[in-house]
Design an enzyme around this catalytic site. Structure first.
Site, short mmCIF file in Angstrom:
data_model
loop_
_atom_site.label_atom_id
_atom_site.label_comp_id
_atom_site.label_asym_id
_atom_site.label_seq_id
_atom_site.Cartn_x
_atom_site.Cartn_y
_atom_site.Cartn_z
N ASP A 176 -9.41 13.26 5.54
CA ASP A 176 -10.56 12.89 4.70
C ASP A 176 -10.63 11.39 4.41
OD1 ASP A 176 -8.17 13.37 3.18
OD2 ASP A 176 -9.36 13.33 1.34
N GLU A 189 -7.12 15.20 0.93
CA GLU A 189 -5.92 14.57 0.37
C GLU A 189 -6.29 13.69 -0.81
OE1 GLU A 189 -2.87 12.36 -0.90
OE2 GLU A 189 -4.51 11.30 0.06
N ARG A 216 12.68 7.05 1.76
CA ARG A 216 13.79 7.13 0.82
C ARG A 216 14.03 8.58 0.47
NH1 ARG A 216 13.47 6.95 -4.70
NH2 ARG A 216 14.76 5.08 -4.72
N HIS A 225 -7.49 1.61 0.14
CA HIS A 225 -8.59 1.81 -0.81
C HIS A 225 -9.36 0.51 -1.08
CE1 HIS A 225 -7.02 5.89 -2.56
NE2 HIS A 225 -6.65 5.72 -1.30
ZN LIG Z 1 -5.67 7.15 -0.27
ZN LIG Z 2 -3.89 8.15 2.14
#
Ligand SMILES: [Zn+2]
Ligand SMILES: [Zn+2]
Length: 387
Positions: free
Chosen positions: A80, A137, A177, A359
């Site tokens: 997405d 997601e 990690r 983003h």
């Molecule tokens: Zn994201």
């Molecule tokens: Zn992402």
């Protein structure tokens, strides 16, 4: 050993798929065209089994190895995009205003398709690889929906692995990690009910703006005064909506924000303190506070043995010097957390080079990372499913 030769050969084709997907971003569960593209490619590769509509619009493909029966491992990508408008200016930029692949899920999907193509050609492993393509997601919990739909049982998946690109990390490098690698992401809304009136007669009102301002400040004592200084917690008030005129004290103020932590106990504490602080400060001024606290993604916790396997596979591909085995956790959230609650596994970061951040409206997935990502998936599958 450097990247696999076949993965390097696949780069041009996979980059084309990636740009095709980048041009056509889709949101949350409404990833029908992306899922159809994934399904079409998996059919072209001639893999053994394809199931669509898992977790509403998720797709899983099963590839059986040539070296006999054995275990199944899951490799997961997300499909997405985000509800934002792209300003990257690249020729393959989003053609839809208000939708953009700003987190690189186009790259994740394309790389996992590339790995599926490779693995279906070579099948140099025992057992099976399940390639998992999830919707939603970026909110919505599509991965959780796939787990709830019985994906793990249906394909007898015993281990599950995820990967995310990382701007600022050089291409060809990896980082992971053991333990918490991504934060829990919760959302809260505080509705303050005061008493409105004339701005010139504040004594006849209960001013929700003044009360709200005190709550905003007091909430910052959760990280600074209540939490253990060594525990990570973020409390951010990101909305403060109240009022409509210069001369009117409003009836209500609504605050909203997010809480991120790396530990379940700190998460519980933050929720409790948000309720206590809001309600008690409101009460001190004669107002009421209604607190809605929504738990979204849990902490993404990598399992020790599987993290070691991920580090081994990445080290074979990139060389040990380019794999950070104790990378700092990120305070962003990940829907992959639900898969890790269901099965042991590990999440790894893949260098995206000096690109704009995730983003950001100028972000673009770096196609140079494609052969590294494909090689990692292939090597992980072949080492975990060695005959
Ligand atoms: Zn994201
Ligand atoms: Zn992402």
């Amino acid at each position: 050993m450097p990247i696999l030769n076949r993965a390097a050969e696949l780069q041009g084709e996979v980059a084309e798929w990636r740009r095709h997907l980048h041009t056509r971003p889709e949101l949350l569960f409404a990833v029908e065209n992306t899922a159809a593209f994934v399904e079409m490619k998996l059919r072209e590769f001639g893999i053994d089994e394809i199931v669509t509509g898992l977790g509403r619009t998720g797709v899983v493909g099963l590839i059986r190895g040539n070296l006999g029966e054995g275990r199944t491992i899951g490799l997961r990508a997300d499909m997405d995009a985000l509800p934002m408008t792209e300003t990257s200016g690249v020729p393959w930029a989003s053609t839809t205003s208000g939708k953009m692949h700003a987190c690189g899920h186009d790259g994740h999907t394309a790389m996992l398709l590339g790995a599926a193509k490779y693995l279906s050609e070579t099948r140099n492993f025992r057992g099976a690889v399940a390639v998992i393509f999830q919707p939603a997601e970026e909110g919505g919990g599509g991965g959780n929906e796939m787990v709830k739909d019985g994906m793990m049982e249906r394909f007898a998946i015993e281990e599950v692995y995820g990967m995310h690109n990382m701007p600022g990390m050089p291409v060809g490098e990896f980082g992971t990690r053991v333990g918490a690698i991504m934060a829990s992401t919760d959302e809260f809304t505080i509705t303050l009910q005061g008493r409105g009136g004339h701005a010139a007669q504040p004594h006849k009102t209960i001013d929700p703006i003044v009360i709200g301002a005190q709550i905003v400040g007091a909430l910052q004592t959760i990280p600074s005064r209540t939490a253990d200084p060594l525990a990570s917690v973020v409390v951010s008030v990101t909305k403060f909506n109240a009022g409509f005129a210069h001369n009117v004290i409003p009836e209500q103020a609504v605050l909203a924000g997010t809480v991120r932590t790396l530990r379940p106990d700190v998460r519980d504490m933050a929720e409790l303190r948000i309720r206590e602080i809001s309600q008690n400060i409101a009460a001190a001024f004669g107002a009421t506070a209604q607190v809605r606290y929504g738990r979204n993604y849990p902490v993404t916790v990598n399992h020790p043995a599987e993290t070691a396997h991920a580090i081994d596979a990445a080290s074979i591909i990139a060389g040990e010097a380019k794999v950070t085995a104790d990378i700092e956790p990120m305070m962003g959230g990940e829907d992959f957390s639900y898969m890790l609650l269901s099965r042991p596994g590990a999440f790894i970061f893949l260098g995206n080079g000096e690109t704009a951040g995730l983003h950001n409206p100028n972000y673009d997935f770096n196609d140079e990372a494609i052969p590294h990502g494909i090689s990692y998936w292939v090597k992980l599958a072949e080492t975990r499913l060695a005959a």
